[in-house]
Write a protein that holds these residues in place. Structure first.
Motif, PDB file in Angstrom:
ATOM      1  N   SER A  51       0.806  -1.217   0.000  1.00 32.14           N
ATOM      2  CA  SER A  51       0.000   0.000   0.000  1.00 32.14           C
ATOM      3  C   SER A  51       0.841   1.271   0.000  1.00 32.14           C
ATOM      4  O   SER A  51       0.376   2.310  -0.477  1.00 32.14           O
ATOM      5  CB  SER A  51      -0.941   0.003   1.210  1.00 32.14           C
ATOM      6  OG  SER A  51      -1.888  -1.042   1.111  1.00 32.14           O
ATOM      7  N   GLY A  52       2.066   1.196   0.533  1.00 30.26           N
ATOM      8  CA  GLY A  52       2.921   2.384   0.565  1.00 30.26           C
ATOM      9  C   GLY A  52       3.228   2.936  -0.816  1.00 30.26           C
ATOM     10  O   GLY A  52       2.881   4.080  -1.136  1.00 30.26           O
ATOM     11  N   PRO A  53       3.863   2.155  -1.690  1.00 25.30           N
ATOM     12  CA  PRO A  53       4.214   2.683  -3.006  1.00 25.30           C
ATOM     13  C   PRO A  53       3.034   2.813  -3.967  1.00 25.30           C
ATOM     14  O   PRO A  53       3.059   3.660  -4.861  1.00 25.30           O
ATOM     15  CB  PRO A  53       5.229   1.660  -3.537  1.00 25.30           C
ATOM     16  CG  PRO A  53       4.904   0.402  -2.820  1.00 25.30           C
ATOM     17  CD  PRO A  53       4.434   0.819  -1.456  1.00 25.30           C
ATOM     18  N   THR A  54       1.997   1.993  -3.810  1.00 23.58           N
ATOM     19  CA  THR A  54       0.875   2.027  -4.760  1.00 23.58           C
ATOM     20  C   THR A  54      -0.240   2.966  -4.324  1.00 23.58           C
ATOM     21  O   THR A  54      -1.058   3.376  -5.144  1.00 23.58           O
ATOM     22  CB  THR A  54       0.271   0.623  -4.939  1.00 23.58           C
ATOM     23  OG1 THR A  54      -0.276   0.179  -3.691  1.00 23.58           O
ATOM     24  CG2 THR A  54       1.322  -0.364  -5.410  1.00 23.58           C
ATOM     25  N   HIS A  55      -0.301   3.286  -3.030  1.00 25.85           N
ATOM     26  CA  HIS A  55      -1.363   4.121  -2.449  1.00 25.85           C
ATOM     27  C   HIS A  55      -2.725   3.444  -2.503  1.00 25.85           C
ATOM     28  O   HIS A  55      -3.755   4.126  -2.428  1.00 25.85           O
ATOM     29  CB  HIS A  55      -1.429   5.496  -3.117  1.00 25.85           C
ATOM     30  CG  HIS A  55      -0.133   6.246  -3.097  1.00 25.85           C
ATOM     31  ND1 HIS A  55       0.593   6.448  -1.941  1.00 25.85           N
ATOM     32  CD2 HIS A  55       0.592   6.819  -4.101  1.00 25.85           C
ATOM     33  CE1 HIS A  55       1.696   7.128  -2.226  1.00 25.85           C
ATOM     34  NE2 HIS A  55       1.723   7.355  -3.530  1.00 25.85           N
ATOM     35  N   TYR A  56      -2.747   2.129  -2.631  1.00 24.29           N
ATOM     36  CA  TYR A  56      -3.988   1.363  -2.552  1.00 24.29           C
ATOM     37  C   TYR A  56      -4.203   0.948  -1.094  1.00 24.29           C
ATOM     38  O   TYR A  56      -3.351   0.272  -0.518  1.00 24.29           O
ATOM     39  CB  TYR A  56      -3.910   0.109  -3.420  1.00 24.29           C
ATOM     40  CG  TYR A  56      -4.196   0.328  -4.888  1.00 24.29           C
ATOM     41  CD1 TYR A  56      -5.325  -0.215  -5.478  1.00 24.29           C
ATOM     42  CD2 TYR A  56      -3.325   1.070  -5.689  1.00 24.29           C
ATOM     43  CE1 TYR A  56      -5.587  -0.031  -6.826  1.00 24.29           C
ATOM     44  CE2 TYR A  56      -3.575   1.263  -7.025  1.00 24.29           C
ATOM     45  CZ  TYR A  56      -4.715   0.715  -7.596  1.00 24.29           C
ATOM     46  OH  TYR A  56      -4.963   0.922  -8.933  1.00 24.29           O
ATOM     47  N   ILE A  57      -5.307   1.343  -0.513  1.00 25.83           N
ATOM     48  CA  ILE A  57      -5.600   1.002   0.874  1.00 25.83           C
ATOM     49  C   ILE A  57      -6.316  -0.347   0.913  1.00 25.83           C
ATOM     50  O   ILE A  57      -7.470  -0.468   0.494  1.00 25.83           O
ATOM     51  CB  ILE A  57      -6.473   2.074   1.549  1.00 25.83           C
ATOM     52  CG1 ILE A  57      -5.766   3.426   1.499  1.00 25.83           C
ATOM     53  CG2 ILE A  57      -6.774   1.679   2.994  1.00 25.83           C
ATOM     54  CD1 ILE A  57      -4.451   3.477   2.226  1.00 25.83           C
ATOM     55  N   SER A  58      -5.618  -1.358   1.416  1.00 23.81           N
ATOM     56  CA  SER A  58      -6.179  -2.698   1.492  1.00 23.81           C
ATOM     57  C   SER A  58      -6.690  -2.984   2.899  1.00 23.81           C
ATOM     58  O   SER A  58      -5.995  -2.737   3.880  1.00 23.81           O
ATOM     59  CB  SER A  58      -5.120  -3.741   1.120  1.00 23.81           C
ATOM     60  OG  SER A  58      -5.573  -5.045   1.426  1.00 23.81           O
ATOM     61  N   LEU A  59      -7.917  -3.506   2.969  1.00 24.94           N
ATOM     62  CA  LEU A  59      -8.496  -3.931   4.237  1.00 24.94           C
ATOM     63  C   LEU A  59      -8.722  -5.443   4.233  1.00 24.94           C
ATOM     64  O   LEU A  59      -9.653  -5.952   4.866  1.00 24.94           O
ATOM     65  CB  LEU A  59      -9.823  -3.201   4.493  1.00 24.94           C
ATOM     66  CG  LEU A  59      -9.709  -1.690   4.729  1.00 24.94           C
ATOM     67  CD1 LEU A  59     -11.095  -1.058   4.847  1.00 24.94           C
ATOM     68  CD2 LEU A  59      -8.894  -1.388   5.981  1.00 24.94           C
ATOM     69  N   ALA A  60      -7.861  -6.148   3.518  1.00 26.75           N
ATOM     70  CA  ALA A  60      -8.004  -7.595   3.370  1.00 26.75           C
ATOM     71  C   ALA A  60      -7.130  -8.384   4.331  1.00 26.75           C
ATOM     72  O   ALA A  60      -7.113  -9.613   4.271  1.00 26.75           O
ATOM     73  CB  ALA A  60      -7.675  -8.000   1.932  1.00 26.75           C
ATOM     74  N   THR A  61      -6.396  -7.708   5.212  1.00 31.53           N
ATOM     75  CA  THR A  61      -5.468  -8.413   6.103  1.00 31.53           C
ATOM     76  C   THR A  61      -6.158  -9.512   6.902  1.00 31.53           C
ATOM     77  O   THR A  61      -5.625 -10.616   7.059  1.00 31.53           O
ATOM     78  CB  THR A  61      -4.801  -7.418   7.063  1.00 31.53           C
ATOM     79  OG1 THR A  61      -4.110  -6.421   6.309  1.00 31.53           O
ATOM     80  CG2 THR A  61      -3.805  -8.129   7.972  1.00 31.53           C
ATOM     81  N   ALA A  62      -7.349  -9.227   7.412  1.00 30.69           N
ATOM     82  CA  ALA A  62      -8.060 -10.207   8.232  1.00 30.69           C
ATOM     83  C   ALA A  62      -8.394 -11.473   7.452  1.00 30.69           C
ATOM     84  O   ALA A  62      -8.420 -12.568   8.022  1.00 30.69           O
ATOM     85  CB  ALA A  62      -9.341  -9.588   8.795  1.00 30.69           C
ATOM     86  N   ALA A  63      -8.648 -11.337   6.151  1.00 29.29           N
ATOM     87  CA  ALA A  63      -8.969 -12.507   5.331  1.00 29.29           C
ATOM     88  C   ALA A  63      -7.771 -13.449   5.250  1.00 29.29           C
ATOM     89  O   ALA A  63      -7.905 -14.664   5.419  1.00 29.29           O
ATOM     90  CB  ALA A  63      -9.403 -12.067   3.932  1.00 29.29           C
TER      91      ALA A  63
END
Length: 308
Positions: A51-63
């Motif tokens: 997410s740092g270099p792409t600036h995509y905020i992922s909320l998939a960690t729990a999966a």
């Protein structure tokens, strides 16, 4: 490698060596907090790699994390324990690859919403399977101690930091920085943006799944509602952004204070943990938009200019 890089690698190795000695001196509360910090260090750092270099905020960690816990839950009685984190990492990378090929074409809030729903989707699938088989949860009773889990997580953290350092020096890291600055320019420059993003998303998914597999013996009893808890995804995002994603060590600067604060609130005001999450988001957005790393950079520029 420059002299500075060699020095930093040596200092990092020494730091890991020192913290690895903790279980020899404490096996109680302090070790428990340190294990939690080690867990979030891996999760937040691997999240920031993508997410740092792409600036995509992922909320998939729990999966991915929940997937790892169930790998250990189902496999610890029939397979060597040491193989389970590896299997979880492969499955996590595979799931991230499949999800990434579909979702990384999305951007902005659409990607955030999809990844948030991923953990709930996987949780519902696991619950459905358990209902069909008449199983509600599972016990993970092993001889693995808190010290063993701590050392495993510490080793995984070192591997994640090394991976991040190598990616930063590679063509993939250079491509990702261009993607983060302007994805359209990256495409016109001949960069396969989809492949680059999917590969890094797979690294993040593999690390989170491996953490889940390692933490399963700590929970003893596993069920979908706890293994795939969405709050974990928000905690990881807050810690990474609080520390800052502009440096490899940035997430660690957010993990340590936030874990201590979360532990304090959980022990003395457990009903206020969600309030803490909300306040943390506001703090990051309005006070520390670049995290600790950004604050350090601003202070360095200000005092540097003042010195001249």
């Amino acid at each position: 490698m420059s002299t500075r890089e060699i020095r930093n690698l040596i200092l990092s190795a020494l730091a890991f060596g020192v913290v690895a000695l903790l279980p020899l001196y404490d096996t109680g509360y302090i070790l428990s907090i340190a294990t939690t910090m080690a867990m979030f260090t891996v999760l937040a750092t691997s999240w920031a790699l993508f997410s740092g270099p792409t600036h995509y905020i992922s909320l998939a960690t729990a999966a991915f994390f929940g997937l790892g816990t169930f790998v250990t839950g189902y496999g610890f009685q029939t397979m060597p324990y040491w193989s389970l984190p590896l299997i979880a990492a492969v499955l996590g990378a595979g799931l991230a690859g499949l999800v990434g090929m579909v979702t990384l074409r999305l951007s902005g809030v659409y990607f955030v919403i999809f990844t948030l729903g991923l953990a709930e989707l996987v949780r519902q699938l696991v619950t459905w399977v358990q209902n069909r088989t008449g199983q509600r949860g599972m016990y993970v009773l092993t001889s693995i101690t808190e010290s063993h889990i701590y050392w495993q997580l510490l080793g995984l953290a070192a591997l994640v930091f090394l991976t991040g350092w190598l990616i930063g020096r590679s063509r993939l890291g250079f491509a990702l920085r261009i993607i983060g600055n302007d994805e359209t320019v990256a495409k016109h420059s001949g960069i396969n943006t989809a492949l680059a993003k999917v590969l890094l998303f797979m690294v993040s998914g593999a690390a989170a799944a491996a953490v889940g597999a390692m933490l399963a013996p700590r929970y003893i009893y596993i069920e979908p509602s706890t293994a795939f808890a969405s709050i974990l995804s928000f905690q990881v995002v807050i810690m990474a952004l609080l520390g800052g994603t502009g440096r490899l060590w940035g997430p660690l600067a957010g993990v340590i204070p936030f874990t201590l604060l979360w532990e304090f609130i959980s022990r003395h005001a457990p009903n206020q943990t969600l309030l803490l999450l909300g306040l943390a988001f506001l703090l990051i957005v309005y006070v520390l938009p670049g995290g600790m790393v950004g604050l350090q950079a601003r202070l360095k520029r200000r005092f540097g200019q003042g010195g001249h």
